[in-house]
Scaffold this motif. Sequence first.
Motif, PDB file in Angstrom:
ATOM      1  N   PHE A 200     -10.595  47.228 -35.420  1.00 34.33           N
ATOM      2  CA  PHE A 200     -11.015  47.335 -36.813  1.00 34.33           C
ATOM      3  C   PHE A 200     -10.490  48.684 -37.315  1.00 34.33           C
ATOM      4  O   PHE A 200     -11.022  49.753 -36.971  1.00 34.33           O
TER       5      PHE A 200
ATOM      6  N   ASN B 179     -17.241  47.486 -38.597  1.00 34.86           N
ATOM      7  CA  ASN B 179     -17.113  46.061 -38.853  1.00 34.86           C
ATOM      8  C   ASN B 179     -18.539  45.521 -38.985  1.00 34.86           C
ATOM      9  O   ASN B 179     -19.264  45.433 -37.997  1.00 34.86           O
TER      10      ASN B 179
ATOM     11  N   MET C  65     -22.241  40.789 -34.944  1.00 32.64           N
ATOM     12  CA  MET C  65     -21.650  40.228 -33.730  1.00 32.64           C
ATOM     13  C   MET C  65     -22.642  40.276 -32.564  1.00 32.64           C
ATOM     14  O   MET C  65     -22.266  40.121 -31.418  1.00 32.64           O
ATOM     15  N   GLU C  66     -23.896  40.545 -32.877  1.00 29.53           N
ATOM     16  CA  GLU C  66     -24.923  40.593 -31.829  1.00 29.53           C
ATOM     17  C   GLU C  66     -24.960  39.240 -31.110  1.00 29.53           C
ATOM     18  O   GLU C  66     -24.923  38.194 -31.760  1.00 29.53           O
TER      19      GLU C  66
ATOM     20  N   ASN D  63     -18.779  45.373 -30.892  1.00 26.65           N
ATOM     21  CA  ASN D  63     -19.002  44.534 -32.073  1.00 26.65           C
ATOM     22  C   ASN D  63     -18.614  45.241 -33.364  1.00 26.65           C
ATOM     23  O   ASN D  63     -18.228  44.596 -34.336  1.00 26.65           O
TER      24      ASN D  63
ATOM     25  N   HIS E 218     -19.806  42.640 -39.745  1.00 28.78           N
ATOM     26  CA  HIS E 218     -20.207  41.284 -39.371  1.00 28.78           C
ATOM     27  C   HIS E 218     -21.156  41.372 -38.177  1.00 28.78           C
ATOM     28  O   HIS E 218     -20.906  42.137 -37.241  1.00 28.78           O
TER      29      HIS E 218
ATOM     30  N   LEU F 204     -14.300  46.290 -33.113  1.00 24.05           N
ATOM     31  CA  LEU F 204     -13.275  45.259 -32.953  1.00 24.05           C
ATOM     32  C   LEU F 204     -13.537  44.117 -33.910  1.00 24.05           C
ATOM     33  O   LEU F 204     -14.657  43.903 -34.356  1.00 24.05           O
ATOM     34  N   MET F 205     -12.495  43.374 -34.196  1.00 25.78           N
ATOM     35  CA  MET F 205     -12.654  42.071 -34.847  1.00 25.78           C
ATOM     36  C   MET F 205     -12.438  41.051 -33.737  1.00 25.78           C
ATOM     37  O   MET F 205     -11.313  40.864 -33.262  1.00 25.78           O
ATOM     38  N   LEU F 206     -13.568  40.484 -33.298  1.00 28.79           N
ATOM     39  CA  LEU F 206     -13.531  39.665 -32.095  1.00 28.79           C
ATOM     40  C   LEU F 206     -13.204  38.227 -32.430  1.00 28.79           C
ATOM     41  O   LEU F 206     -14.033  37.462 -32.601  1.00 28.79           O
TER      42      LEU F 206
ATOM     43  N   VAL G 142     -15.405  32.555 -33.344  1.00 26.87           N
ATOM     44  CA  VAL G 142     -15.436  33.896 -33.953  1.00 26.87           C
ATOM     45  C   VAL G 142     -15.722  34.991 -32.935  1.00 26.87           C
ATOM     46  O   VAL G 142     -15.774  36.161 -33.282  1.00 26.87           O
ATOM     47  N   GLY G 143     -15.877  34.600 -31.677  1.00 20.94           N
ATOM     48  CA  GLY G 143     -15.985  35.598 -30.621  1.00 20.94           C
ATOM     49  C   GLY G 143     -17.382  36.161 -30.408  1.00 20.94           C
ATOM     50  O   GLY G 143     -17.529  37.258 -29.882  1.00 20.94           O
ATOM     51  N   ILE G 144     -18.422  35.418 -30.817  1.00 17.53           N
ATOM     52  CA  ILE G 144     -19.793  35.890 -30.614  1.00 17.53           C
ATOM     53  C   ILE G 144     -20.385  35.171 -29.397  1.00 17.53           C
ATOM     54  O   ILE G 144     -20.463  33.955 -29.390  1.00 17.53           O
TER      55      ILE G 144
END
Lengths: 248, 224
Positions: free
Chosen positions: A197, B9, B13-14, A185, B11, A188-190, B114-116
């Motif tokens: 990243f 990063n 993403m959990e 998380n 954001h 990377l930019m998922l 967004v891949g979460i």
Amino acid sequence: MTPAWFTVGAGARGPGHRLSGTGCEDAFAVWTHGDALAIALADGVGSAAYGARGAACAVAAALKGARTEVEAGTAEPDAAFAAARNAHRAVHQCARDRDTVASELASTLIVAVARGDRVGIAHIGDGGVVGDTKLEGLAVLSAPFRGRYANETTVLTSNQWERELAVSSHTGVRGLCLFSDGCQNTCLMLGVEPRPFAPFFAPLFAHSGRRLPGLGVELHRLLASDRFSDASSDDKTMIIGVLDGAGA
Amino acid sequence: MGYELVEFNHHNMEPRQDLLLVVDTSSSMSGDIDEVNRGLQTLQAALQEDPLARKCVEVAVVTFGGMPVVRQSFVELARFEAPTLSTQGATPMGAALMQSLDLVDAHGALLREVGIPRRSRPWVFLITDGQPTDGDSWRAARDRIHRAERAKELVFFAVGTETADFSVLDKLGPRGAKKLRDQRWHELFLWVIDSMRSISRSAIGEQVPLLPTRGDDGSGWEAV
């Protein structure tokens, strides 16, 4: 100067496991010999009774298989596949030895095999591999599997493991980073297409390439840091390989 | 000058756990709405203090009093502010449920984009003291809930007070409805809070059993 791989790796228990009192369920192993490199990383599945044991078994067998194939001159992606197959068989044997089903030793697996700047990767489940490549710069070499739910991942013990295993081949690789899903998380930019990243990986590869003593301790400190823990509650493991003398 | 130069990063993403509260705010809920508001505030405070839950739980609130209203779209708990609900009008439960299911689907699509990933199935939690007043629309909602449950796309709970129409509530989801005991709203919200905490602490892949809703010693919020 003959190119040679230098590696640094570390793992840290995530805050979720610290709270629940369980140990780190990631395992990794590394072998280097001149310009030859093999790295195996596995993440034991939390719901499996012996996920950590399965992960340890998988990386030991994968590394042994990879080394044998590299020494026999097998092409890198074929060597990575053979290493994964060795790991699959070993985990099933381990299950029989423990008189249990293989799914109780379920884990993901990433195997990277390199000879010089040629890299083969075999990958099942989440976690991933980012490379520093001559052609593209930073690039995702193997992306995490993504299911609908976080607990949906593909595992090495599956009967469909060969179909679910992603095998890839890369050239011009001068740096490699394998990481478990606890790291992905933050590094990377998922999106639909995951991307590295860059502010994470550029300093990571640059500092690893200095070959300083104590890098493993320093990497562990980063993975166990509050800011990494804030980003994910999961275990975190990262192995970085840098090819010296590969040219810019 | 070492690994401390690495930037993250940031954001969040959990993997997410969605909690959608579908709250009856029709006129007949006037005697209970203060308790519900206190419960929402307790939920906000308790989960925002929890270091794991605040990163993974996303909350939304849909009300139905006169008309269905999305009072709060899905938002991370860290940014959730409990709305203060008031009561009015009839009980368009069917329309509110359909709107809630749309909200869950839309949030799922956004997370995928967004891949979460989701930590586990979204919870849709209905609270009511009455019966639907918007005709048969609850039947369409019922069919959609059962389809989504079969596909393991959500977990649906219906909780009714003593005055609720259980002949409808029991049919809405596959696990039937539960009756709130003695207006124990506080215990009900504490149960939701503890459930969200359990899910956010669970290992990836772990099946989290539902917490008990009543105890032999008279504890809990569910009526026998």
